[in-house]
Design a protein around this motif. Structure first.
Motif, mmCIF file in Angstrom:
data_model
loop_
_atom_site.group_PDB
_atom_site.id
_atom_site.type_symbol
_atom_site.label_atom_id
_atom_site.label_comp_id
_atom_site.label_asym_id
_atom_site.label_seq_id
_atom_site.Cartn_x
_atom_site.Cartn_y
_atom_site.Cartn_z
ATOM 1 N N MET A 30 23.845 7.746 22.337
ATOM 2 C CA MET A 30 24.348 6.786 21.358
ATOM 3 C C MET A 30 23.821 5.397 21.678
ATOM 4 N N LEU A 31 24.106 4.479 20.770
ATOM 5 C CA LEU A 31 23.799 3.069 20.977
ATOM 6 C C LEU A 31 25.074 2.267 20.745
ATOM 7 N N GLY A 32 25.408 1.405 21.673
ATOM 8 C CA GLY A 32 26.550 0.526 21.519
ATOM 9 C C GLY A 32 26.159 -0.885 21.905
ATOM 10 N N TYR A 33 27.150 -1.777 21.956
ATOM 11 C CA TYR A 33 26.895 -3.162 22.325
ATOM 12 C C TYR A 33 27.880 -3.600 23.409
ATOM 13 N N MET A 34 27.406 -4.388 24.332
ATOM 14 C CA MET A 34 28.240 -4.899 25.408
ATOM 15 C C MET A 34 28.166 -6.418 25.458
ATOM 16 N N ASN A 35 29.301 -7.033 25.756
ATOM 17 C CA ASN A 35 29.304 -8.429 26.160
ATOM 18 C C ASN A 35 29.554 -8.456 27.676
ATOM 19 N N GLU B 112 32.213 -9.097 29.339
ATOM 20 C CA GLU B 112 33.472 -8.448 29.707
ATOM 21 C C GLU B 112 33.341 -6.933 29.700
ATOM 22 N N ALA B 113 32.659 -6.395 28.689
ATOM 23 C CA ALA B 113 32.457 -4.947 28.604
ATOM 24 C C ALA B 113 31.589 -4.453 29.758
ATOM 25 N N PHE B 114 30.568 -5.236 30.070
ATOM 26 C CA PHE B 114 29.687 -4.895 31.185
ATOM 27 C C PHE B 114 30.469 -4.854 32.497
ATOM 28 N N ASP B 115 31.280 -5.878 32.734
ATOM 29 C CA ASP B 115 32.056 -5.950 33.976
ATOM 30 C C ASP B 115 33.061 -4.807 34.065
ATOM 31 N N LYS B 116 33.699 -4.471 32.938
ATOM 32 C CA LYS B 116 34.686 -3.390 32.951
ATOM 33 C C LYS B 116 34.012 -2.043 33.193
ATOM 34 N N THR B 117 32.819 -1.872 32.630
ATOM 35 C CA THR B 117 32.064 -0.634 32.867
ATOM 36 C C THR B 117 31.778 -0.462 34.352
ATOM 37 N N LEU B 118 31.373 -1.533 34.999
ATOM 38 C CA LEU B 118 31.082 -1.472 36.428
ATOM 39 C C LEU B 118 32.338 -1.200 37.259
ATOM 40 N N SER B 119 33.447 -1.809 36.887
ATOM 41 C CA SER B 119 34.664 -1.701 37.702
ATOM 42 C C SER B 119 35.369 -0.367 37.517
ATOM 43 N N THR B 120 35.331 0.180 36.298
ATOM 44 C CA THR B 120 36.052 1.432 36.025
ATOM 45 C C THR B 120 35.164 2.659 36.097
ATOM 46 N N LYS B 121 33.843 2.456 36.038
ATOM 47 C CA LYS B 121 32.874 3.552 35.990
ATOM 48 C C LYS B 121 32.992 4.363 34.704
ATOM 49 N N VAL C 181 32.081 3.964 30.644
ATOM 50 C CA VAL C 181 31.279 3.092 29.790
ATOM 51 C C VAL C 181 32.168 2.448 28.723
ATOM 52 N N THR C 182 32.111 1.129 28.667
ATOM 53 C CA THR C 182 32.951 0.324 27.777
ATOM 54 C C THR C 182 32.060 -0.581 26.934
ATOM 55 N N PHE C 183 32.425 -0.694 25.651
ATOM 56 C CA PHE C 183 31.644 -1.494 24.711
ATOM 57 C C PHE C 183 32.495 -2.615 24.126
ATOM 58 N N TRP C 184 31.815 -3.500 23.372
ATOM 59 C CA TRP C 184 32.516 -4.452 22.521
ATOM 60 C C TRP C 184 32.393 -3.942 21.096
ATOM 61 N N SER C 185 33.544 -3.667 20.473
ATOM 62 C CA SER C 185 33.550 -3.184 19.106
ATOM 63 C C SER C 185 33.364 -4.342 18.146
ATOM 64 N N ARG C 186 32.286 -4.320 17.385
ATOM 65 C CA ARG C 186 32.017 -5.399 16.429
ATOM 66 C C ARG C 186 32.932 -5.301 15.210
ATOM 67 N N SER C 187 33.357 -4.073 14.880
ATOM 68 C CA SER C 187 34.227 -3.918 13.714
ATOM 69 C C SER C 187 35.669 -4.286 14.027
ATOM 70 N N ARG C 188 36.133 -3.946 15.239
ATOM 71 C CA ARG C 188 37.520 -4.243 15.621
ATOM 72 C C ARG C 188 37.643 -5.551 16.403
ATOM 73 N N CYS D 48 37.054 -6.193 19.606
ATOM 74 C CA CYS D 48 37.772 -6.018 20.872
ATOM 75 C C CYS D 48 36.997 -5.050 21.758
ATOM 76 N N LEU D 49 37.396 -4.982 23.029
ATOM 77 C CA LEU D 49 36.812 -4.009 23.949
ATOM 78 C C LEU D 49 37.277 -2.610 23.591
ATOM 79 N N TRP D 50 36.394 -1.632 23.771
ATOM 80 C CA TRP D 50 36.842 -0.239 23.671
ATOM 81 C C TRP D 50 36.062 0.621 24.667
#
Length: 224
Positions: A26-31, A33-42, A44-51, A53-55
């Protein structure tokens, strides 16, 4: 890793690739915050452009993308995220967002294709053990014991392989050689190296002119 989030208004595209099959999921987008959360939780977390917010992928479905590693492209504005999916990646229930089948989702399935690819998966697994150091893991205990003990284990397993080669069976030779390679990867990891570094060195030596280049470098005093 320096990511240029500002170039595209705070977001960068994140291409998700199955670490085992190498298929794009897939293709998603990260800011940031999403990048940092992905690293900390292991996970994969994105920034939802439609909502707006982080998801975290899988937070509703349970189909998480378990992080293996992330790389930045040459322009520092696109991420390649290698992950292991827990299930279908697309919200429509397909393996990928392009409706394609992601064959060999489990690492063992690679054995039917090219078993050598599993060495990279094993290297990634040992890297995660080195980073996370989970309790109860044999690999963790090796890292805690230190480089001398790890090197000793490589020597012990190499000796076992030699014994099986001269006096044992083919099956036992494969078994002991597997132990030796596993401990060798642990040793390389502890020194900040990967099994691919060994493969690269072997590839250099496959060059017909390798020995000539080596002798020339030695004579010039440029060999490390």
């Amino acid at each position: 890793m320096k990511i240029d989030f500002e170039k595209c208004g705070g977001l960068v595209p994140a291409i998700i690739q199955d670490a085992n099959t190498k298929n794009v999921l897939m293709l998603g987008y990260m800011n940031q915050e999403a990048f940092d959360k992905t690293l900390s939780t292991k996970k994969v977390t994105f920034w939802s452009r439609s909502r707006n917010c982080l998801w975290t992928k899988g937070e509703t479905s349970g189909n998480f993308l378990n992080l293996v590693d992330m790389k930045i492209d040459c322009d520092n504005d696109t991420l390649l995220v290698r992950a292991i999916p827990d299930g279908p990646t697309c919200h429509k229930g397909t393996d990928t967002c392009w409706g394609e089948e992601n064959t060999a989702q489990q690492g063992s399935a690679l054995l039917g294709d090219n078993p050598l690819l599993f060495l990279t998966e094993l290297q990634d697994f040992i890297n995660r053990r080195h980073e996370e150091m989970p309790e109860g893991s044999y690999t963790t205990s090796l890292f805690k014991d230190g480089i001398n003990r790890i090197a000793q284990k490589v020597g012990e397993e190499a000796l076992e392989a030699v014994i099986e080669a001269t006096n044992g069976t083919k099956e036992k030779l494969v078994y002991e050689t597997s132990d030796m390679i596993y401990h060798l990867i642990v040793l390389l990891t502890s020194k900040g190296l990967r099994i691919e570094d060994v493969a690269s060195e072997l590839a250099k030596r496959h060059d017909p002119n390798w020995d000539k280049k080596r002798r020339a470098a030695k004579a010039a005093g440029t060999m490390e």
